[in-house]
Design a protein around this motif. Structure first.
Motif, short mmCIF file in Angstrom:
data_model
loop_
_atom_site.label_atom_id
_atom_site.label_comp_id
_atom_site.label_asym_id
_atom_site.label_seq_id
_atom_site.Cartn_x
_atom_site.Cartn_y
_atom_site.Cartn_z
N ALA A 72 22.31 56.60 156.01
CA ALA A 72 23.47 57.34 155.52
C ALA A 72 23.38 58.83 155.80
O ALA A 72 24.40 59.51 155.99
CB ALA A 72 23.64 57.12 154.02
N THR A 73 22.15 59.38 155.84
CA THR A 73 21.98 60.83 156.01
C THR A 73 21.58 61.20 157.43
O THR A 73 21.74 62.36 157.84
CB THR A 73 20.91 61.37 155.05
N PRO B 272 8.67 47.94 144.68
CA PRO B 272 8.52 48.51 146.04
C PRO B 272 9.54 47.97 147.04
O PRO B 272 9.96 48.69 147.94
CB PRO B 272 7.09 48.10 146.43
N GLU B 273 9.94 46.70 146.90
CA GLU B 273 10.90 46.13 147.85
C GLU B 273 12.26 46.81 147.72
O GLU B 273 12.91 47.13 148.72
CB GLU B 273 11.03 44.62 147.62
N ILE B 274 12.70 47.03 146.50
CA ILE B 274 13.96 47.73 146.28
C ILE B 274 13.87 49.15 146.80
O ILE B 274 14.79 49.67 147.45
CB ILE B 274 14.34 47.71 144.78
N ALA B 275 12.73 49.79 146.55
CA ALA B 275 12.55 51.17 147.00
C ALA B 275 12.58 51.28 148.52
O ALA B 275 13.19 52.19 149.09
CB ALA B 275 11.23 51.72 146.46
N GLN B 276 11.94 50.34 149.19
CA GLN B 276 11.92 50.36 150.65
C GLN B 276 13.32 50.13 151.21
O GLN B 276 13.72 50.76 152.20
CB GLN B 276 10.96 49.29 151.17
N ARG B 277 14.08 49.23 150.58
CA ARG B 277 15.46 48.99 151.02
C ARG B 277 16.29 50.26 150.84
O ARG B 277 17.06 50.66 151.72
CB ARG B 277 16.07 47.83 150.22
N LEU B 278 16.14 50.91 149.69
CA LEU B 278 16.87 52.15 149.42
C LEU B 278 16.50 53.25 150.41
O LEU B 278 17.36 54.03 150.84
CB LEU B 278 16.58 52.63 148.00
N TRP B 279 15.24 53.31 150.76
CA TRP B 279 14.79 54.33 151.72
C TRP B 279 15.53 54.16 153.05
O TRP B 279 16.01 55.13 153.64
CB TRP B 279 13.29 54.22 151.93
N GLY B 280 15.64 52.92 153.48
CA GLY B 280 16.36 52.65 154.73
C GLY B 280 17.84 52.99 154.62
O GLY B 280 18.44 53.54 155.56
N VAL B 281 18.44 52.68 153.47
CA VAL B 281 19.84 53.01 153.23
C VAL B 281 20.05 54.52 153.34
O VAL B 281 21.00 55.00 153.96
CB VAL B 281 20.30 52.50 151.84
N GLN C 69 26.08 51.69 147.12
CA GLN C 69 27.23 52.59 147.06
C GLN C 69 28.47 51.92 146.46
O GLN C 69 29.57 52.50 146.49
CB GLN C 69 27.53 53.14 148.45
N LEU C 70 28.28 50.73 145.91
CA LEU C 70 29.35 50.02 145.20
C LEU C 70 30.66 49.97 145.97
O LEU C 70 31.72 50.35 145.48
CB LEU C 70 29.57 50.66 143.81
N VAL C 71 30.57 49.44 147.16
CA VAL C 71 31.79 49.17 147.93
C VAL C 71 32.63 48.13 147.20
O VAL C 71 33.86 48.16 147.22
CB VAL C 71 31.43 48.68 149.35
N GLU C 72 31.95 47.22 146.52
CA GLU C 72 32.61 46.21 145.70
C GLU C 72 32.23 46.42 144.23
O GLU C 72 31.11 46.79 143.92
CB GLU C 72 32.18 44.80 146.13
N GLY C 73 33.17 46.19 143.34
CA GLY C 73 32.88 46.21 141.91
C GLY C 73 32.53 47.57 141.34
O GLY C 73 31.71 47.69 140.44
N TYR C 74 33.19 48.60 141.86
CA TYR C 74 32.90 49.95 141.37
C TYR C 74 33.38 50.15 139.94
O TYR C 74 34.44 49.70 139.54
CB TYR C 74 33.58 50.99 142.26
N SER C 75 32.57 50.88 139.17
CA SER C 75 33.00 51.48 137.90
C SER C 75 32.17 52.74 137.74
O SER C 75 31.06 52.85 138.31
CB SER C 75 32.77 50.54 136.71
N GLY C 76 32.68 53.70 136.99
CA GLY C 76 31.95 54.95 136.83
C GLY C 76 30.57 54.74 136.22
O GLY C 76 29.59 55.32 136.68
N GLY C 77 30.49 53.89 135.21
CA GLY C 77 29.20 53.63 134.57
C GLY C 77 28.21 53.00 135.52
O GLY C 77 27.03 53.39 135.56
N ARG C 78 28.66 52.01 136.29
CA ARG C 78 27.77 51.36 137.26
C ARG C 78 27.31 52.35 138.32
O ARG C 78 26.15 52.34 138.75
CB ARG C 78 28.46 50.19 137.93
N ALA C 79 28.22 53.21 138.76
CA ALA C 79 27.87 54.18 139.79
C ALA C 79 26.76 55.11 139.30
O ALA C 79 25.83 55.43 140.05
CB ALA C 79 29.10 54.99 140.19
#
Length: 311
Positions: free
Chosen positions: A304-305, A291-300, A169-179
């Protein structure tokens, strides 16, 4: 139908009796996906956050498809608002089976400064990712009742910027493109992870990822209340004709990913020439298949929801 076998996007198979929900239906890819499905005989729930724009889009579909009748319905749904997602899911869940869910809504031009929603989430991630994760989970049993399919909207941008798996969620280093890139990595990764989890749980729902290539408004037919590009936009977009296509053509891939019975869960579809062309099976960027990134995202997304998919 065999993979990459000839497919005429302008002559879809008969979809009479099938029902689909499309997020972000009042313009662009969502509108043209809705129109193509309705033309093939399907019932479509067009969703969006603006009542007036939704009604204009529905009127356009019916005007351009006189036999659509009551097969086009509208439903208010703001994917950046989890309360709106819950309400829409409850409404659809009470109406019977759902053959397909096209997770199209999204912010393409993010704000320059980081903004958050009423739920406290970064607005691009909330709109493009979290709302769709929550909606898919809430409608999973409805999709399973019809052995349905969900299609997540990917993007060719996922290999164009560095992805931070520890700060989606880019708490640090936000930019529109990165988001934007962060959100598109997440939607694709979640689409593939959803299919892995659905298979493992034996749920009769498939999950596919598709992208529309480089589809622009300036190369899209003008439709009152739906697509009204300025002359400057038309001029600028037509200068890029070799690497762009209309949003009408960009929707071809999304619709095929949604309805072609020969497509299997876990596949990735896009235009044949990547940025334009007929629907074609492809291979997504490496990071979206991790898969590791996907599993981390799933938990996020679960945190959040507050949504746990009913496997």
């Amino acid at each position: 139908m065999a993979r990459n076998q000839a497919w005429d996007p302008e002559q879809l198979p008969d979809l009479t009796g099938r029902t689909y929900l499309i997020t972000g239906s009042n313009a662009g890819l969502g509108y043209f996906s809705s129109e193509q499905l309705v033309r093939a005989g399907a019932r479509v729930y067009m969703t969006g956050r603006s009542p007036n724009r939704l009604m204009a889009a529905r009127a356009a579909v019916r005007r351009r498809n006189p036999d659509a009748g009551d097969r086009v319905e509208t439903l208010l749904l703001d994917t950046s608002n989890l309360g709106s997602v819950r309400a829409a899911a409850a409404t659809i869940g009470g109406r019977g089976g759902l053959d397909g869910l096209l997770l199209n809504a999204g912010i393409v031009h993010p704000p320059k400064e980081r903004e958050t929603t009423g739920d406290g989430n970064e607005v691009v991630f909330a709109t493009n990712v979290l709302g769709h994760f929550a909606l898919s989970g809430a409608l999973l049993t409805t999709l399973a009742a019809a052995s349905g399919r969900m299609v997540w909207l990917g993007s060719v941008s996922t290999s164009m910027a560095k992805y931070d798996p520890f700060d989606p969620q880019l708490v640090e280093g936000y930019s529109g493109g990165r988001a934007y890139v962060q959100s598109k990595v997440a939607t694709a990764a979640l689409g593939f992870e959803a299919d892995r989890r659905l298979r493992a749980a034996g749920v009769a729902v498939s999950s596919v990822v598709a992208h529309p290539g480089y589809s622009t408004s300036g190369r899209t037919p003008g439709i009152v209340g739906v697509n009204n590009p300025t002359r400057l936009t038309r001029f600028a977009d037509n200068l890029q004709f070799a690497i762009t296509q209309s949003k009408e053509h960009g929707a071809w891939t999304l619709v095929r990913a949604l309805v072609d019975p020969g497509i299997e869960g876990g596949e990735y579809w896009g235009p044949r020439l990547i940025v334009r062309g007929e629907p074609h099976r492809g291979k997504s960027s490496k990071i979206t298949r991790d898969p590791e990134i996907a599993q981390r995202l799933w938990g996020v997304c679960e945190d959040a929801t507050g949504v746990r998919w009913p496997f």
